[in-house]
Each structure stands twice: as C-alpha cells, then as structure tokens.
Design an enzyme around this catalytic site. Structure first.
Site, PDB file in Angstrom:
ATOM      1  N   TYR A  48     -41.531  69.047  71.111  1.00  0.00           N
ATOM      2  CA  TYR A  48     -40.534  68.220  70.466  1.00  0.00           C
ATOM      3  C   TYR A  48     -39.517  67.723  71.491  1.00  0.00           C
ATOM      4  O   TYR A  48     -39.131  68.438  72.404  1.00  0.00           O
ATOM      5  CB  TYR A  48     -39.801  68.995  69.366  1.00  0.00           C
ATOM      6  CG  TYR A  48     -40.664  69.376  68.213  1.00  0.00           C
ATOM      7  CD1 TYR A  48     -41.488  68.442  67.616  1.00  0.00           C
ATOM      8  CD2 TYR A  48     -40.668  70.671  67.719  1.00  0.00           C
ATOM      9  CE1 TYR A  48     -42.288  68.782  66.549  1.00  0.00           C
ATOM     10  CE2 TYR A  48     -41.474  71.016  66.655  1.00  0.00           C
ATOM     11  CZ  TYR A  48     -42.273  70.066  66.075  1.00  0.00           C
ATOM     12  OH  TYR A  48     -43.067  70.399  65.016  1.00  0.00           O
ATOM     13  N   LYS A  49     -39.091  66.496  71.299  1.00  0.00           N
ATOM     14  CA  LYS A  49     -38.073  65.933  72.178  1.00  0.00           C
ATOM     15  C   LYS A  49     -36.703  66.374  71.694  1.00  0.00           C
ATOM     16  O   LYS A  49     -36.346  66.166  70.545  1.00  0.00           O
ATOM     17  CB  LYS A  49     -38.175  64.407  72.178  1.00  0.00           C
ATOM     18  CG  LYS A  49     -37.186  63.739  73.122  1.00  0.00           C
ATOM     19  CD  LYS A  49     -37.316  62.228  73.050  1.00  0.00           C
ATOM     20  CE  LYS A  49     -36.315  61.561  73.960  1.00  0.00           C
ATOM     21  NZ  LYS A  49     -36.393  60.087  73.876  1.00  0.00           N
TER      22      LYS A  49
END
Length: 661
Positions: free
Chosen positions: A34-35
């Site tokens: 996930y960013k």
C-alpha cells in the site's frame, strides 16, 4: 500462444502451481504494497471572549450544543486525534491556540506542537476538554487583538520544521471573528501575504466559521477571509481533498454555529479508512513497444487490526509494556547458535536435497519487472462468473511516466465497452510476485441521484485461475420455490428496506474492530475497561417484528404447505424412526441406508472400480479414507496422508502393473 513475442518460449510452466506457503508469502508482501499518504493536520483555534462564551440556548439531550465554540473545537480535535492514532498512526496532529493570555509558542513550549500523537498527548487534550480547572487556567482570552499574520507565521514554522516532507498539510482555522484588524489595512495585507506563503509551501487552509445567531451575529467571509482562504489542490494527487468540500450547508448551521464542527467530525470519520494504492506508475503494455503508465487500487478490502508491536502486562505492574523481541536460530542436533550466513534453502527432488543460495533463489523467483501486458482480446461472454481468485484491482491512467496515458487509456476503455470485449493480460503485480493471467474488464461510471460520482470509469484487473486452481463443485439438488412463496417473501423484504433502498457502509463501523480499538485505548490512556461494545449492525428486533412480523409468520405457513406438497409429489416423505421410547422424524430411507452402509464398512472400493477410475484419470474423486482403505489391502502408500500423494501412489501402482503385464 507459443508464437507470442511477449512470452519466453523456453520458460517452464511448472511455476504456475500454487502452494499454501506461497500464498501466505504473497499475502504478506501484498500488505506492504500500500502507498502511504502521510497527512499533517494543525488546529488553529481562536480563544477570544466571544469564543469562550457558552450559547444561551441549547438542547439538553445534545451536550455538544451547551459547550462554548472553543471547547467544542477542542473536543473535535480530541475525537480526531483518537481516530488518527489508530487508523493513521504515522499522521501528525497539533493544536495551536491563538488569542490566549499566555504565549507558549514564544516561550518554546512544544506540548501543543505538531507531532505524531502519543498516549500522553491524547491524555493532555482530554484533560483540556473534560477538566474545567485546567481549561480555565489555559483558556484565558488576551486583552489585545492577536495578529493573524503572526498566527499564520507560527503555522508556517510548525509545518516547515515538523512536516517538511508530508504529502498533505492542512490548517484547520476555527474562529468567529470575520473582520480582524478592521482599522489596520497593513495588518490585513500582511496576513494575506503570510497565507500565500502557506499555500506556496503546499499547506491547505480550511476555515470553520462560527456564527452566533442568538446574539444576532452571522459570519461574513467577504470582509477578510476571502483573501486568506481560497481553493487549492494538494501537490500529491492522492492527498486528501479539503474536508469542507464535503460539508453541505444546512439550516441547522445557521442556528447554533457548532454544527459545522460536528459535520467536520463525521466527515473526518468517514475518511478514517486507510487509502489502498497498491501500485503506482506501473507499465501498461498495450502492444510491443507501446506503453502507458497506470495506478492500481483496491477499492474494497476487509479491514483488520494492524499490529505494530507486541504488548504484555507484567506481574508486578498493571501498566502495559512493549515487548522487545529477540530471535536466534539453533541447530537441532547440537543446540549451538547458527549464523545467518550458514543457512541455505534446500528442496527435495528425486530423493536428493538440492540447496540454493539467496542469489540463486532470487533469480528463480524473478519473472521480470511489474507489468500489465495485453496478449489478446476475448468477448466478455466467455468469462464465467466463478473465475475469481483474489480481490480485483482498479487501474487508472497516470501521466507521470508517459505523457498522453490518459488519452490512450480512455480510447482503450471506450473501445472495450463498445464492443463488449475484455483484454487478456500477463500480470505481475510487484517485484518477485508470481505472474498470472488476468482479464481486463472495462467499468462504467456510476452516479447517485444527487449526481455525485460513486464509481469512476476505469478498468478492473480480474486474476484468472489456472487449471490446478479449479475444483469440481459439490453435487447439490436445487429446488425452485413456487411463485406463491416468492411473492410473499417479496412483501417481507419490502417492509425491511432502508430509506431509498440504499445501504451506506460508511455509517456502520466494524463492531469487532471498534471494540478492539476501544480496549486498546482504555489500556493506553489508563481508563476503565468498557463492559459492552457498541454494535450498530445488530438487528432492531422490535421494529422488524412490528413492520414484518405478521408477514413472516404467513410466509412460514405457506412455505410449510408448499414443502409438504413437494414431498408428496417427489416421494420424499420422511418416515418415523424409534429411538428408545421416543418417536422422531428421520431422514429419507435412501440417505439412511447409505449412511449405515458406510458405517458398516460395506462400501469399500473394489479393484475393478479403482481400475476404471484410473483409466478415466478420476482417482482423485475418492476420499482420503477410501484411498487409504484400498491401499492398505495392497500394502502400498504407508505413511502418506495428503490426498495428492495418495492419488500419485495409486496411479503409480497401476502404471507399474501395466508395464509388468
């Protein structure tokens, strides 16, 4: 397929199989993909005499309406900090009180400074909200007018020193003074210059004006704040948008002036879920040498507690302590410590142990850089509904690597929608991930009745199963309900529909997750443990019974009648069985006979049945118990427990026998 220029013709297909260990390893990697979008929020709250004055009218049932605007704003900041410390633990929060008698910023005291909130910060803010003595000591309005230029300069200094590299920085300005420095034009111009400095820095100012209708005062933005607060887009496109854009003006906002803060809190709460950007600027190859860049997201994913550390309660103390983990590898035979350099990965093959170095394993697992590569097109009607392995990715164009990606992506999207086609792609989600075949499905844009976009247009990536992922469905008998039963159930469902027949999942928090966070909060803040969890998903039984109770009873009566008719027409009448002195209704005669036969051991597999199954490559349809029972008579397969090994042993037995014959 062998002539495609996208695929290595010499590549072995043995890596397509999926083991349990590989799936677990892949899931662990996926969680870290996930960013992270870091957000810094600074509350700037006015502490003037009018802001400290409680409203003359309020609702006793709503305690928030009896608080002064300053305390209400602090309570909102406290609630936001409680949410952020759990949902976004890396975000920063701070509270800047301006217009007070004391100036802690000039004294160098940073207890209200911008920082990642800890348990002590939450306690301190809670005491300011709940402890009137501490609040009265700190919340003392100054006699002189505060300089708004100095307030904005302090905010600039805080963001510059504490959150220099954050993708989102926001200043929440709460005040009821719509015309500061009314007689000093130079002070107003200086404040406008300081506000522009904040916007140049990438900070978004969001104003929460407080009106006082009971005193005949309405906030007018045009006097001063139109030059201070103006729309701005964050530098990072993934950064949160201004919260005030979500708050729609309502009639209640003109009555008490605090409803805007309450709307802010509910708006913040609806955005508490973490953002799920799985990959960014991935190469999307539409044809050889023709690439664009896209971003990928997971729109729906189950939210679970995220463990950042282990905590234990010592015997001699009630205060939780963080565990310090120490790991060490020990040899099984000599119990000596083993260094990391001595460990090598090994696999059994052909009765021998083959070892690999870390570099060799990295080369074996590497199938290339992350990519979405189209290898063909098929009609969407060829994709069955059951072809689903994992959650789907939603991709959207990105202009960062290839200018014009949006135009090409839009053309592909419209063409797929028009022709009802799907693209078949070679998909590698991240580095060292296993490649999969995926279907690229175009998705339409959806809007609600108010015209707001609920689903943007884009393309979905649906991972397709390989042959060894597909299993035969169990044999079931489907009985279609008569129209009379269906019609009566339709009435029941109509009585239980939500307003506008729309379910909004953002209004219902996960009760088990919130209960976990509530216990965690009580331990960290040294509060009393709660006794009962708040669960808004529980059915309202009294209301359901009142609205649909009689219809449900009538539906049950009709269902029993139709079921009795079905039993008569299909010769499925249950027969009575006697167990001791009681008479019970048993299962159909055929099912009871089959069960007794299996229990008596008369249902064993004969050699002819096993040979016929081997000829049809259907040995795997037998259960593990049946295979073991048959193999025990042949004295083969001792020590095997997995079904795949048992099937392989049976097939090897017949293959050897055929060669001997």
């Amino acid at each position: 397929m062998s002539g495609l220029p996208y695929r290595d013709k010499t590549g072995d297909s043995s890596h397509y199989g999926r083991g349990d260990d590989d799936e677990e390893e892949e899931d662990e990697i996926e969680e870290g993909g996930y960013k992270q979008i870091k957000d810094a929020v600074l509350f700037a709250i006015d502490v003037s005499k009018s802001m400290l004055t409680k409203p003359s009218e309020g609702d006793v049932k709503k305690p928030d309406t009896l608080l002064s605007p300053t305390v209400a704003a602090l309570k909102c900041a406290y609630a936001l900090m409680q949410q952020r410390i759990i949902s976004n633990p890396n975000d920063m929060m701070g509270v800047l009180l301006f217009g007070t008698e004391k100036s802690k910023f000039q004294e160098g005291d940073e207890e209200s400074d911008l920082d990642i909130p800890a348990a002590a910060d939450v306690k301190h803010l809670r005491n300011m909200v709940e402890d009137e003595e501490e609040a009265e000591e700190l919340l003392v309005a100054a006699h002189e007018e505060v300089s708004m230029a100095n307030v904005l300069f302090c905010a600039n200094q805080i963001f510059t020193t504490k959150a220099a590299n954050f993708s989102s920085r926001r200043l929440f300005l709460v005040t009821d003074n719509d015309y500061p420095h009314a007689s000093n034009r130079d002070a107003r111009n200086s404040a406008a210059v300081r506000a522009k400095d904040l916007y140049d820095l990438g900070v978004t100012i969001e104003l929460f004006p407080i009106s006082h209708p009971d005193r005949g005062y309405t906030f007018d933005r045009s006097k001063f704040y139109n030059d201070i607060v103006y729309s701005s887009t964050p530098s990072d496109p993934d950064a949160p948008q201004p919260l005030t854009t979500d708050i729609k003006p309502a009639s209640s906002a003109a009555k008490d002036g605090i409803s805007l803060l309450q709307a802010l809190l509910s708006s913040v709460q609806s955005r508490a879920a973490p953002r799920r950007a799985m990959f960014s600027n991935m190469s999307f190859e539409i044809a050889p040498g023709f690439k664009i860049s896209v971003k990928g997201f997971i729109l729906i994913k189950r939210q679970t507690p995220k463990r950042t550390s282990y905590v234990y309660l010592p015997k001699d103390s009630e205060k939780p302590q963080i565990v310090t983990g120490v790991g060490q590898m020990i040899a099984d035979d000599t119990a000596r410590s083993v260094e990391k350099t001595e460990v090598r990965r090994a696999y059994k093959f052909g009765g021998e142990t083959i070892s690999f170095s870390d570099e060799e394993l990295a080369k074996i697992k590497n199938f290339g850089d992350p990519v979405i590569r189209i290898i063909g097109f098929k009609p969407m009607s060829m994709l069955p509904l059951w072809a689903q392995l994992h959650q789907n990715y939603f991709i959207y164009p990105s202009e960062e690597d290839y200018i014009g990606s949006s135009r090409v992506f839009s053309a592909l999207h419209q063409k797929l929608l028009k022709d009802q086609k799907m693209a078949v792609a070679w998909f590698i989600a991240r580095r060292n991930a296993k490649p999969v075949l995926a279907a690229l499905l175009p998705g339409k844009e959806h809007r609600n009745e108010e015209g707001e976009q609920t689903m943007p247009p884009g393309i979905w990536i649906k991972q397709l199963p390989f042959a060894d992922d597909i299993r035969e469905p169990p044999e079931t008998e489907v009985v279609k309900a008569p129209y009379d039963v269906v019609d009566r159930m339709r009435v029941v469902v109509q009585q239980l529909q939500l307003p506008k027949a729309v379910y909004d999942p953002y209004k219902y928090s996960n009760p088990s997750l919130q209960w976990f966070y509530r216990i965690l909060q009580a331990l960290a803040l040294e509060e009393d443990l709660p006794e009962k969890a708040e669960d808004k998903t529980l059915p309202r039984h009294k209301q359901i019974h009142k609205r649909a109770g009689n219809y449900v009873i009538e539906w049950g009566r009709v269902l029993d009648e139709q079921f009795g008719l079905w039993q008569q027409n299909n010769d499925r009448k249950p027969k009575s069985i006697t167990n001791g002195g009681a008479t019970k209704r048993g299962a159909p005669a055929g099912g009871a006979t089959k069960k007794i036969k299996a229990e008596d051991g008369d249902g064993g597999i004969t050699d002819e049945e096993m040979r016929a199954a081997f000829a049809k490559t259907a040995v795997k349809r037998f259960t593990v118990a049946q295979l073991k029972e048959w193999m025990s008579g042949k004295n083969i397969g001792k020590g095997l427990s997995k079904k795949a090994d048992l099937v392989e042993a049976v097939e090897g037995y017949f293959e050897t026998k055929m060669e001997t014959d």
